[in-house]
Design an enzyme around this catalytic site. Structure first.
Site, PDB file in Angstrom:
ATOM      1  CB  SER A 268      -5.306  -8.753  -1.333  1.00 27.95           C
ATOM      2  OG  SER A 268      -6.600  -8.317  -0.991  1.00 27.95           O
TER       3      SER A 268
ATOM      4  CG  HIS B 251      -1.563  -1.301   1.480  1.00 23.96           C
ATOM      5  ND1 HIS B 251      -1.045  -2.256   2.338  1.00 23.96           N
ATOM      6  CD2 HIS B 251      -2.670  -1.843   0.944  1.00 23.96           C
ATOM      7  CE1 HIS B 251      -1.821  -3.322   2.318  1.00 23.96           C
ATOM      8  NE2 HIS B 251      -2.817  -3.104   1.485  1.00 23.96           N
TER       9      HIS B 251
ATOM     10  CB  CYS C 136       1.643  -1.562  -5.832  1.00 22.86           C
ATOM     11  SG  CYS C 136       1.193  -1.773  -7.575  1.00 22.86           S
TER      12      CYS C 136
ATOM     13  CB  THR D  18      -4.479   2.299  -6.891  1.00 25.72           C
ATOM     14  OG1 THR D  18      -4.363   1.606  -5.648  1.00 25.72           O
ATOM     15  CG2 THR D  18      -3.287   3.201  -7.117  1.00 25.72           C
TER      16      THR D  18
ATOM     17  CB  SER E 161      -9.794  -0.615  -0.532  1.00 24.54           C
ATOM     18  OG  SER E 161     -10.429   0.317  -1.344  1.00 24.54           O
ATOM     19  CG  ASN E 162      -9.134  -4.991  -4.554  1.00 25.59           C
ATOM     20  OD1 ASN E 162      -9.610  -5.955  -5.126  1.00 25.59           O
ATOM     21  ND2 ASN E 162      -8.126  -5.102  -3.692  1.00 25.59           N
TER      22      ASN E 162
ATOM     23  CD  GLU F  29      -3.534   3.402  -2.990  1.00 27.82           C
ATOM     24  OE1 GLU F  29      -4.002   2.251  -3.052  1.00 27.82           O
ATOM     25  OE2 GLU F  29      -3.661   4.242  -3.900  1.00 27.82           O
TER      26      GLU F  29
HETATM   27 FE1  SF4 Z   1      -1.049  -2.345  -7.408  1.00 23.97          FE
HETATM   28 FE2  SF4 Z   1      -3.556  -2.165  -8.265  1.00 23.97          FE
HETATM   29 FE3  SF4 Z   1      -2.716  -4.376  -7.154  1.00 23.97          FE
HETATM   30 FE4  SF4 Z   1      -3.050  -2.205  -5.648  1.00 23.97          FE
HETATM   31  S1  SF4 Z   1      -4.655  -3.374  -6.687  1.00 23.97           S
HETATM   32  S2  SF4 Z   1      -1.331  -3.635  -5.573  1.00 23.97           S
HETATM   33  S3  SF4 Z   1      -2.408  -0.638  -7.130  1.00 23.97           S
HETATM   34  S4  SF4 Z   1      -1.949  -3.497  -9.093  1.00 23.97           S
END
Ligand code: SF4
Length: 330
Positions: free
Chosen positions: A285, A91, A113, A182, A241-242, A143
């Site tokens: 992740s 992050h 990253c 991101t 988060s993602n 992040e």
């Molecule tokens: Fe990198 Fe995107 Fe993966 Fe985050 S989600 S580690 S910014 S490639």
């Protein structure tokens, strides 16, 4: 048949189920690199390897690395002066952290990253042009803490919502610039950007937001399958988060109920009574082994047929830090 019947194996008949498996899903290049850095450091230098913050936001990954000899800390003060490597998480970290590490002569391996580092560099460049910087992101996410920490306090203003974008008063509307976290929702970010663009037409806006390829691709794949699913499982941890964004995206794209699941063992089967179409994806992740376990759990209870729905191919890989490039790839 009730959820309890399934859980206790009292069913005779397995109802049919189509599983739409989103692709791309799971590990992105940044996560893959970060985990490799810890594993290769353990191999090259031996345990312990210290890791500042969860290397990536997934409990299974963290527990697996702990079992191999990684020690997770939140602050550098928790690390003794032993010469053992310390890895910064994917992050990213505020500038003060590598500065403190240098001061103590700690041996750092930076797993930030490269796409997060790119945002850090952009923030510095824009600040150097004398601009006030707006960061679209979520307060408290590491992040965001890391990106804000690239610049002096007060140089970056955090915008979390459309309300923030409407209420924000700039120091000078001609000297504004935007960067983003991101792992945001592509659609929410576009809406916030539209508000800011309309309010401050002379603001420096990047051609594209900083949402990374992996976040965008995983959201696109979910949008494709969500309208045909009765339920959507997003494999991931609650601090990812993602992964949380994928749950929101799935419901907005037409799936009546999307839920985050960390492991097959925690599935509440009552929530899947009577379904015939299930979507599965995984946050950036979440390791594929967790997806496989969940599919197997459904196959044990349903006559399941898996259909992979591919919306993009990914071939991105990032270079390892110099110190680990002599190690055979894992
Ligand atoms: Fe990198 Fe995107 Fe993966 Fe985050 S989600 S580690 S910014 S490639």
């Amino acid at each position: 048949m009730t959820g309890m019947d399934y859980a206790q194996g009292r069913h005779r008949h397995r109802p049919p189920l189509t599983i739409y498996l989103a692709s791309p899903r799971g590990f992105c290049a940044g996560v893959d690199r970060a985990i490799q850095i810890v594993e290769l450091a353990l191999e090259k230098y031996g345990a312990p390897v210290y890791v500042r913050h969860a290397i990536v936001h997934n409990r299974y990954v963290v527990e697996t690395l702990k079992a191999k000899g990684a020690i997770f800390v939140e602050k550098l003060d928790e690390i003794p002066d032993t010469g053992a490597p310390i890895v910064f998480s994917a992050h990213g970290v505020p500038k003060a952290v590598p500065q403190a590490a240098r001061h103590r002569r700690l041996f750092v391996l930076d797993a930030t990253c490269p796409l997060v580092s790119k945002v850090h560099i952009e923030a510095e460049r824009l600040h150097g042009e004398g601009r006030e910087i707006l960061l679209i992101g979520h307060a408290g996410h590491p992040e965001v803490i890391g990106t804000m920490g690239q610049l002096p306090a007060g140089a970056v203003r955090l915008i979390e919502t459309i309300g923030d974008a409407l209420a924000f008063t700039p120091k000078n509307p001609d000297k504004l610039a935007i960067i983003t976290q991101t792992t945001l929702s592509v659609d929410d970010t576009r809406e916030i950007l539209d508000v800011l663009r309309a309010r401050f037409p002379r603001m420096a806006v990047p051609r594209k937001d900083d949402i990374c390829y992996a976040t965008t691709n995983r959201q696109d794949a979910v949008k494709r399958i969500a309208p045909k699913c009765d339920r959507m499982i997003v494999v991931g941890s609650p601090n990812s988060s993602n992964s949380l964004r994928l749950v929101e995206v799935a419901e907005r794209a037409g799936c009546p109920y999307a839920l985050l699941v960390e492991r097959a063992g925690e599935i509440d089967w009552a929530q899947f009574d009577g379904i015939s179409r299930l979507g599965i994806t995984a946050g950036a992740s979440a390791p594929e082994v967790l997806v496989d376990d969940i599919i197997d759990a459904f196959k044990a209870r349903f006559d399941a047929h898996v259909e992979t729905v591919t919306t993009a191919e990914e071939s991105i890989a990032f270079k390892l830090p110099r110190e680990l490039r002599d190690m055979p790839a894992l």
